[in-house]
Design a protein around this motif. Structure first.
Motif, PDB file in Angstrom:
ATOM      1  N   PHE A   1      12.274  23.426 -13.416  1.00  0.00           N
ATOM      2  CA  PHE A   1      11.872  23.639 -12.021  1.00  0.00           C
ATOM      3  C   PHE A   1      12.445  24.940 -11.474  1.00  0.00           C
ATOM      4  CE2 PHE A   1      11.070  18.947 -11.800  1.00  0.00           C
ATOM      5  CZ  PHE A   1       9.724  19.040 -11.488  1.00  0.00           C
ATOM      6  N   ALA A   2      13.663  25.282 -11.849  1.00  0.00           N
ATOM      7  CA  ALA A   2      14.257  26.544 -11.402  1.00  0.00           C
ATOM      8  C   ALA A   2      13.507  27.733 -11.991  1.00  0.00           C
ATOM      9  CB  ALA A   2      15.730  26.602 -11.787  1.00  0.00           C
ATOM     10  N   ALA A   3      13.141  27.654 -13.265  1.00  0.00           N
ATOM     11  CA  ALA A   3      12.405  28.749 -13.906  1.00  0.00           C
ATOM     12  C   ALA A   3      11.038  28.935 -13.249  1.00  0.00           C
ATOM     13  CB  ALA A   3      12.251  28.475 -15.397  1.00  0.00           C
ATOM     14  N   ILE A   4      10.368  27.825 -12.959  1.00  0.00           N
ATOM     15  CA  ILE A   4       9.074  27.906 -12.278  1.00  0.00           C
ATOM     16  C   ILE A   4       9.248  28.515 -10.893  1.00  0.00           C
ATOM     17  CG2 ILE A   4       7.229  26.515 -11.245  1.00  0.00           C
ATOM     18  CD1 ILE A   4       7.627  24.581 -13.664  1.00  0.00           C
ATOM     19  N   GLY A   5      10.263  28.078 -10.172  1.00  0.00           N
ATOM     20  CA  GLY A   5      10.514  28.621  -8.836  1.00  0.00           C
ATOM     21  C   GLY A   5      10.840  30.101  -8.857  1.00  0.00           C
TER      22      GLY A   5
ATOM     23  N   LEU B   1      19.318  29.735  -4.086  1.00  0.00           N
ATOM     24  CA  LEU B   1      18.637  28.755  -3.245  1.00  0.00           C
ATOM     25  C   LEU B   1      17.572  28.001  -4.041  1.00  0.00           C
ATOM     26  CD1 LEU B   1      18.221  27.576  -0.387  1.00  0.00           C
ATOM     27  CD2 LEU B   1      16.524  29.376  -0.031  1.00  0.00           C
ATOM     28  N   ILE B   2      16.824  28.718  -4.863  1.00  0.00           N
ATOM     29  CA  ILE B   2      15.829  28.082  -5.730  1.00  0.00           C
ATOM     30  C   ILE B   2      16.516  27.106  -6.679  1.00  0.00           C
ATOM     31  CG2 ILE B   2      14.199  28.508  -7.620  1.00  0.00           C
ATOM     32  CD1 ILE B   2      13.533  31.181  -6.179  1.00  0.00           C
ATOM     33  N   GLY B   3      17.675  27.475  -7.197  1.00  0.00           N
ATOM     34  CA  GLY B   3      18.413  26.598  -8.092  1.00  0.00           C
ATOM     35  C   GLY B   3      18.854  25.318  -7.424  1.00  0.00           C
ATOM     36  N   VAL B   4      19.320  25.410  -6.187  1.00  0.00           N
ATOM     37  CA  VAL B   4      19.754  24.218  -5.452  1.00  0.00           C
ATOM     38  C   VAL B   4      18.558  23.290  -5.212  1.00  0.00           C
ATOM     39  CG1 VAL B   4      20.677  23.403  -3.249  1.00  0.00           C
ATOM     40  CG2 VAL B   4      21.746  25.334  -4.409  1.00  0.00           C
ATOM     41  N   VAL B   5      17.439  23.861  -4.782  1.00  0.00           N
ATOM     42  CA  VAL B   5      16.240  23.050  -4.550  1.00  0.00           C
ATOM     43  C   VAL B   5      15.756  22.445  -5.871  1.00  0.00           C
ATOM     44  CG1 VAL B   5      13.821  23.147  -3.833  1.00  0.00           C
ATOM     45  CG2 VAL B   5      15.568  24.324  -2.494  1.00  0.00           C
ATOM     46  N   ALA B   6      15.777  23.226  -6.946  1.00  0.00           N
ATOM     47  CA  ALA B   6      15.335  22.729  -8.250  1.00  0.00           C
ATOM     48  C   ALA B   6      16.243  21.611  -8.751  1.00  0.00           C
ATOM     49  CB  ALA B   6      15.303  23.871  -9.262  1.00  0.00           C
ATOM     50  N   ALA B   7      17.533  21.685  -8.457  1.00  0.00           N
ATOM     51  CA  ALA B   7      18.447  20.619  -8.872  1.00  0.00           C
ATOM     52  C   ALA B   7      18.099  19.311  -8.173  1.00  0.00           C
ATOM     53  CB  ALA B   7      19.889  21.016  -8.572  1.00  0.00           C
ATOM     54  N   PHE B   8      17.810  19.376  -6.886  1.00  0.00           N
ATOM     55  CA  PHE B   8      17.435  18.174  -6.155  1.00  0.00           C
ATOM     56  C   PHE B   8      16.089  17.628  -6.623  1.00  0.00           C
ATOM     57  CE2 PHE B   8      20.500  19.725  -2.930  1.00  0.00           C
ATOM     58  CZ  PHE B   8      21.287  18.582  -2.865  1.00  0.00           C
TER      59      PHE B   8
ATOM     60  N   ASP C   1      23.224  13.924 -19.150  1.00  0.00           N
ATOM     61  CA  ASP C   1      21.807  13.680 -18.869  1.00  0.00           C
ATOM     62  C   ASP C   1      20.995  14.923 -19.239  1.00  0.00           C
ATOM     63  OD1 ASP C   1      22.435  11.169 -17.833  1.00  0.00           O
ATOM     64  OD2 ASP C   1      22.793  11.996 -15.837  1.00  0.00           O
ATOM     65  N   TRP C   2      20.698  15.071 -20.513  1.00  0.00           N
ATOM     66  CA  TRP C   2      20.018  16.269 -21.010  1.00  0.00           C
ATOM     67  C   TRP C   2      18.600  16.388 -20.468  1.00  0.00           C
ATOM     68  CZ3 TRP C   2      22.960  19.880 -22.682  1.00  0.00           C
ATOM     69  CH2 TRP C   2      24.147  19.584 -23.356  1.00  0.00           C
ATOM     70  N   ILE C   3      17.906  15.266 -20.328  1.00  0.00           N
ATOM     71  CA  ILE C   3      16.532  15.316 -19.822  1.00  0.00           C
ATOM     72  C   ILE C   3      16.531  15.770 -18.363  1.00  0.00           C
ATOM     73  CG2 ILE C   3      14.470  13.938 -19.335  1.00  0.00           C
ATOM     74  CD1 ILE C   3      15.275  12.188 -21.751  1.00  0.00           C
ATOM     75  N   GLU C   4      17.442  15.248 -17.577  1.00  0.00           N
ATOM     76  CA  GLU C   4      17.547  15.654 -16.176  1.00  0.00           C
ATOM     77  C   GLU C   4      17.898  17.140 -16.071  1.00  0.00           C
ATOM     78  OE1 GLU C   4      19.969  14.414 -12.104  1.00  0.00           O
ATOM     79  OE2 GLU C   4      20.426  13.411 -13.991  1.00  0.00           O
ATOM     80  N   LEU C   5      18.811  17.595 -16.882  1.00  0.00           N
ATOM     81  CA  LEU C   5      19.189  19.006 -16.885  1.00  0.00           C
ATOM     82  C   LEU C   5      18.011  19.892 -17.281  1.00  0.00           C
ATOM     83  CD1 LEU C   5      21.452  21.077 -16.539  1.00  0.00           C
ATOM     84  CD2 LEU C   5      21.991  20.745 -18.953  1.00  0.00           C
ATOM     85  N   ALA C   6      17.257  19.469 -18.279  1.00  0.00           N
ATOM     86  CA  ALA C   6      16.082  20.247 -18.711  1.00  0.00           C
ATOM     87  C   ALA C   6      15.036  20.309 -17.595  1.00  0.00           C
ATOM     88  CB  ALA C   6      15.486  19.640 -19.971  1.00  0.00           C
ATOM     89  N   LEU C   7      14.839  19.206 -16.900  1.00  0.00           N
ATOM     90  CA  LEU C   7      13.900  19.201 -15.773  1.00  0.00           C
ATOM     91  C   LEU C   7      14.367  20.146 -14.669  1.00  0.00           C
ATOM     92  CD1 LEU C   7      13.096  15.391 -15.484  1.00  0.00           C
ATOM     93  CD2 LEU C   7      11.482  17.202 -16.043  1.00  0.00           C
ATOM     94  N   GLN C   8      15.643  20.147 -14.379  1.00  0.00           N
ATOM     95  CA  GLN C   8      16.177  21.016 -13.329  1.00  0.00           C
ATOM     96  C   GLN C   8      16.004  22.486 -13.697  1.00  0.00           C
ATOM     97  OE1 GLN C   8      20.136  19.439 -13.183  1.00  0.00           O
ATOM     98  NE2 GLN C   8      19.664  18.025 -11.520  1.00  0.00           N
TER      99      GLN C   8
END
Length: 89
Positions: free
Chosen positions: A72-76, A37-44, A62-69
């Motif tokens: 955010f997942a790691a932080i979550g 669930l955290i991963g899905v939210v982090a992807a959005f 999109d490497w930058i977008e993937l890194a951001l996702q």
């Protein structure tokens, strides 16, 4: 976002959640469903942030977008592992 983009984001979010859990060191005492669930939210959220910076649609991967996702997942995962671990003492 089209319907196919929505389902793609859900599937990628599941993978992002697993990657976020791998990035966080140590053992996380949270259930796998919460990680996903955290991963899905982090992807959005990662897609929204990438769109705000204008790096959401580039040629190729999109490497930058993937890194951001993943970030955010790691932080979550780290935040919820801390909260969930404290609650179950």
């Amino acid at each position: 976002m089209e319907i196919t983009g929505f389902f793609t984001a859900l599937i990628i979010g599941l993978v992002i959640g697993a990657l976020g859990r791998l990035v966080v060191p140590g053992k996380q005492n949270i259930p796998i469903w919460l990680t996903l669930l955290i991963g899905v939210v982090a992807a959005f959220v990662g897609t929204l942030v990438a769109g705000a910076f204008g790096v959401d649609d580039t040629a190729g991967i999109d490497w930058i977008e993937l890194a951001l996702q993943v970030a955010f997942a790691a932080i979550g995962v780290a935040v919820f592992a801390g909260l969930y671990g404290r609650r179950r003492v």
